[in-house]
Design an enzyme around this catalytic site. Structure first.
Site, PDB file in Angstrom:
ATOM      1  N   ASP A 131      -6.117  -3.519  -5.621  1.00  0.00           N
ATOM      2  CA  ASP A 131      -7.302  -2.982  -6.290  1.00  0.00           C
ATOM      3  C   ASP A 131      -7.060  -1.597  -6.880  1.00  0.00           C
ATOM      4  OD1 ASP A 131      -7.214  -1.987  -3.635  1.00  0.00           O
ATOM      5  OD2 ASP A 131      -9.359  -1.561  -3.663  1.00  0.00           O
ATOM      6  N   HIS A 132      -6.161  -0.797  -6.302  1.00  0.00           N
ATOM      7  CA  HIS A 132      -5.865   0.519  -6.886  1.00  0.00           C
ATOM      8  C   HIS A 132      -5.032   0.387  -8.163  1.00  0.00           C
ATOM      9  CE1 HIS A 132      -7.101   3.466  -3.646  1.00  0.00           C
ATOM     10  NE2 HIS A 132      -7.359   2.284  -3.112  1.00  0.00           N
ATOM     11  N   ASP A 186       0.802  -1.229   0.000  1.00  0.00           N
ATOM     12  CA  ASP A 186       0.000   0.000   0.000  1.00  0.00           C
ATOM     13  C   ASP A 186       0.835   1.279   0.000  1.00  0.00           C
ATOM     14  OD1 ASP A 186      -2.905  -0.953   0.240  1.00  0.00           O
ATOM     15  OD2 ASP A 186      -1.863  -2.113   1.784  1.00  0.00           O
ATOM     16  N   ASP A 207      -1.320  -2.334  -4.268  1.00  0.00           N
ATOM     17  CA  ASP A 207      -1.373  -0.874  -4.354  1.00  0.00           C
ATOM     18  C   ASP A 207      -0.009  -0.190  -4.346  1.00  0.00           C
ATOM     19  OD1 ASP A 207      -4.090  -1.225  -4.482  1.00  0.00           O
ATOM     20  OD2 ASP A 207      -4.435  -0.738  -2.381  1.00  0.00           O
ATOM     21  N   HIS A 251       0.970   3.364  -2.580  1.00  0.00           N
ATOM     22  CA  HIS A 251       0.115   4.342  -3.268  1.00  0.00           C
ATOM     23  C   HIS A 251       0.916   5.470  -3.928  1.00  0.00           C
ATOM     24  CE1 HIS A 251      -3.814   2.754  -2.046  1.00  0.00           C
ATOM     25  NE2 HIS A 251      -3.179   2.357  -0.946  1.00  0.00           N
TER      26      HIS A 251
END
Length: 101
Positions: free
Chosen positions: A84-85, A8, A49, A10
């Protein structure tokens, strides 16, 4: 065998629309890469992510490629499982991780 598991990150996220927040995300990712190199891990496993969106901005792609290159130059593998991102939302679109495969 030492592994570093991260998730994650991001890359490309600009929280509250602030450029400083995007820079914070890149700096944190770089710090994790520094840690992997300092600890001489065999591989970095990133689960989900890596990017904040399936079509990340150029800065995010550039930063990811630059940091992953630092790892590979030290003989450290980078393994990535998209989240999912990272996942394209339309048929025919490709994952952003295509840039280093």
């Amino acid at each position: 065998m030492q592994l570093l598991h991260i998730s994650d990150t991001h890359l490309g996220k600009r929280q509250y629309g602030l450029e400083e927040r995007e820079s914070d995300v890149y700096e944190t990712f770089s710090n994790l890469i520094d840690l992997a190199i300092e600890e001489r891990v065999k591989a970095v496993i990133h689960t989900g992510d890596l990017f904040d969106q399936p079509n990340p901005p150029n800065n995010a792609i550039y930063h990811a490629l630059t940091e992953i290159k630092r790892l590979t130059e030290k003989g450290i593998m980078f393994l990535n499982i998209p989240g999912d991102h990272d996942t394209p939302k339309r048929n025919g679109e490709k994952y952003p991780q295509k840039y280093w495969k």
